[in-house]
Design an enzyme around this catalytic site. Structure first.
Site, mmCIF file in Angstrom:
data_model
loop_
_atom_site.group_PDB
_atom_site.id
_atom_site.type_symbol
_atom_site.label_atom_id
_atom_site.label_comp_id
_atom_site.label_asym_id
_atom_site.label_seq_id
_atom_site.Cartn_x
_atom_site.Cartn_y
_atom_site.Cartn_z
ATOM 1 N N SER A 182 0.830 -1.202 0.000
ATOM 2 C CA SER A 182 0.000 0.000 0.000
ATOM 3 C C SER A 182 0.865 1.252 0.000
ATOM 4 C CB SER A 182 -0.912 0.013 1.235
ATOM 5 O OG SER A 182 -1.805 -1.075 1.220
ATOM 6 N N GLY A 196 -3.096 -0.466 -3.869
ATOM 7 C CA GLY A 196 -1.986 0.123 -3.129
ATOM 8 C C GLY A 196 -1.466 1.408 -3.718
ATOM 9 N N PRO A 222 -8.171 -0.262 -6.272
ATOM 10 C CA PRO A 222 -7.896 1.004 -5.580
ATOM 11 C C PRO A 222 -8.877 1.215 -4.433
ATOM 12 C CG PRO A 222 -9.096 1.428 -7.597
ATOM 13 C CD PRO A 222 -8.824 -0.054 -7.567
ATOM 14 N N ARG A 236 -7.598 3.371 -1.104
ATOM 15 C CA ARG A 236 -7.058 4.633 -0.620
ATOM 16 C C ARG A 236 -7.097 5.713 -1.709
ATOM 17 N NH1 ARG A 236 -2.701 4.876 3.083
ATOM 18 N NH2 ARG A 236 -2.299 2.695 2.545
ATOM 19 N N TYR A 278 2.093 3.479 11.902
ATOM 20 C CA TYR A 278 3.008 3.415 10.764
ATOM 21 C C TYR A 278 4.038 4.535 10.740
ATOM 22 C CZ TYR A 278 -0.833 0.652 8.648
ATOM 23 O OH TYR A 278 -1.819 -0.261 8.385
ATOM 24 N N CYS A 284 -4.438 9.058 26.578
ATOM 25 C CA CYS A 284 -3.401 8.916 27.608
ATOM 26 C C CYS A 284 -2.236 8.087 27.076
ATOM 27 C CB CYS A 284 -4.004 8.279 28.858
ATOM 28 S SG CYS A 284 -2.968 8.438 30.310
ATOM 29 N N TYR A 290 -8.502 4.233 6.032
ATOM 30 C CA TYR A 290 -7.898 3.597 7.199
ATOM 31 C C TYR A 290 -7.926 4.477 8.452
ATOM 32 C CZ TYR A 290 -6.423 0.608 3.449
ATOM 33 O OH TYR A 290 -6.426 -0.199 2.347
#
Length: 461
Positions: free
Chosen positions: A238, A276, A319, A321, A362, A389, A419
């Site tokens: 991706s 991706g 596709p 994203r 990531y 926190c 995502y």
């Protein structure tokens, strides 16, 4: 050069960066590739999306809120449809799925790829024709497979020998012949984060090409003749900008096509090269438009098929994203602003890692802008953080914001369609934000905000 790019290039500049990086115009500018196509600023400098101001959106729906530019989403579907007119385009539902989005992509002529029983349930509830659904996943349960078979999904991408056995048993029991593709691990190291690189050998997806498992899976399916083997599938990762990985993947997977032809006299009619395709999260990202992707990918496939004397299979891509990501931004309200000993200014918003885990997971980079007004103040280097926190609760690692940033300002982060809501959590028992679609100056709620009652409804103790 946008201020965020300067931060990315030069690292932590502190609040006393070079003068050429510190202009109010840089901070107020909207870089087109980062934002939905219908986002502008009004006379006061506040963001407007498809004719509706963000202050009105915040007043009606609260913050945080994911804001979808519906016409932007539709136009990206059409861009892919126009670029790949003879191919099947499967929207990767894992990027973000809800009934409204499924209906939109169906209306725009796309197929849908799902990878869980829950995503399949949403697709069917939205009215997506089952024959236009593909079902992915490395560990589909017997119940999930049964539901997919009974619904009549168009194809199932098989991922293990156990799954082939389960699906074959279901097919025999029901007297049906499901269409399948074999997911092949082609051994390509995609230039992306290790967590989202999916075609190297040492990971959970697919059948190994180099070890012979992919060929064995194909031969087993063909010899047993219970499932209808339509083709092979590859997905290399991706957020990819370099098509060289697709070239290597296509060469290797078409080599397997030729091996199957030579061994069994069968030319498989379909090939899926996955998705991706990258998008712009910062000005350092330079994604290719769909027509460029189509030109390169088709050239690769046509050339390899000619070299191997194969008929060109029907191509499909996935596709997700690239379609939903740029069409959405997240709108927050700033709660506190804290200068830490002149090192950095921390700007805390009313969301965080529960609505966008990607920065923490990531190390993803994002941009941000003050959304409720323009400012003539000099920029300062800031870090946008959440309310959770965790010290790692970071939304935007480095961004220049105006020095007069203050509590009550609205802040927008673009590129959050993929995502973010789909990976959202209730960490610290924070309810997940709503999703609002805006079109022609009107907003409609497509996923409502969770409430404390929703959280307590699951707590049966």
């Amino acid at each position: 050069m946008r201020a965020h790019e300067a931060g990315a290039l030069h690292g932590d500049l502190g609040v006393r960066g070079p003068a050429w990086l510190r202009t109010p115009e840089d901070v107020n500018a909207l870089v087109p590739q980062l934002w939905p196509r219908n986002v502008t600023r009004d006379a006061d400098g506040a963001l407007v999306v498809a004719g509706l101001g963000v202050r009105e959106l915040a007043a009606e729906f609260g913050t945080p809120v994911y804001v979808l530019d519906e016409d932007d989403l539709r136009s990206r579907c059409r861009d892919f449809r126009a670029a790949f007119p003879d191919e099947d385009i499967y929207y990767a539902g894992k990027a973000f799925t809800c009934r409204a989005v499924v209906r939109i992509i169906a209306e725009e002529g796309l197929f849908l790829d799902v990878c869980s029983g829950g995503e399949l349930a949403v697709a069917l509830a939205a009215g997506m024709p089952a024959e236009r659904i593909g079902f992915h996943g490395n560990n589909k349960s017997p119940a999930e497979l049964a539901r997919a078979v009974d619904a009549g999904v168009g194809r199932i991408v098989v991922d293990s020998f156990h799954e082939i056995d389960r699906l074959s048993a279901l097919a025999r029991d029901r007297g049906v012949r499901p269409k399948v593709l074999i997911r092949v691990t082609v051994g390509v190291e995609a230039h992306t984060h290790e967590f989202i690189a999916t075609a190297h050998e040492d990971q959970k997806f697919g059948f190994s090409l180099s070890g012979g498992a992919a060929a064995e899976a194909a031969f087993r399916i063909l010899d047993e003749d219970v499932l209808e083997l339509r083709g092979l599938h590859s997905h290399i990762g991706s957020q990819i900008f370099d098509t060289s990985g697709f070239e290597v993947a296509a060469r290797r997977i078409l080599g397997l096509q030729a091996q199957i032809r030579d061994a069994r006299g069968v030319e498989l009619p379909e090939l899926d090269l996955g998705g991706g395709f990258g998008i712009a999260y910062t000005t350092q990202d330079d994604p290719s438009p769909p027509h460029d992707l189509a030109k390169r990918i088709n050239k690769i496939v046509d050339g390899e098929c000619e070299a191997m004397r194969l008929a060109v299979p029907r191509l499909s891509i996935e596709p997700g994203r690239a379609i939903i990501g740029p069409a959405v931004f997240t709108l927050y309200e700033i709660g506190t602003v804290k200068d830490v000993d002149g090192i950095r200014t921390y700007v805390s918003v009313d969301g965080g890692m529960s609505d966008n885990i990607r920065t923490a997971l990531y190390g993803a980079s994002y941009s941000a802008t003050i959304a409720s007004r323009a400012s003539t103040a000099e920029p300062i280097l800031a870090r946008v953080v959440g309310k959770h926190c965790e010290a790692g609760d970071v939304v935007v690692k480095d961004e220049f914001l105006p020095a007069d940033v203050q509590p009550g300002d609205l802040l927008a982060v673009p590129g959050t369609g993929a995502y973010c809501r789909s990976m959202a959590s209730n960490y610290n028992h924070v309810p997940r934000p709503p999703v609002v679609a805006v079109r022609d100056g009107r907003a409609r709620l497509i996923v409502r905000r969770e409430t404390e009652d929703d959280l307590l409804a699951l707590d049966v103790g």
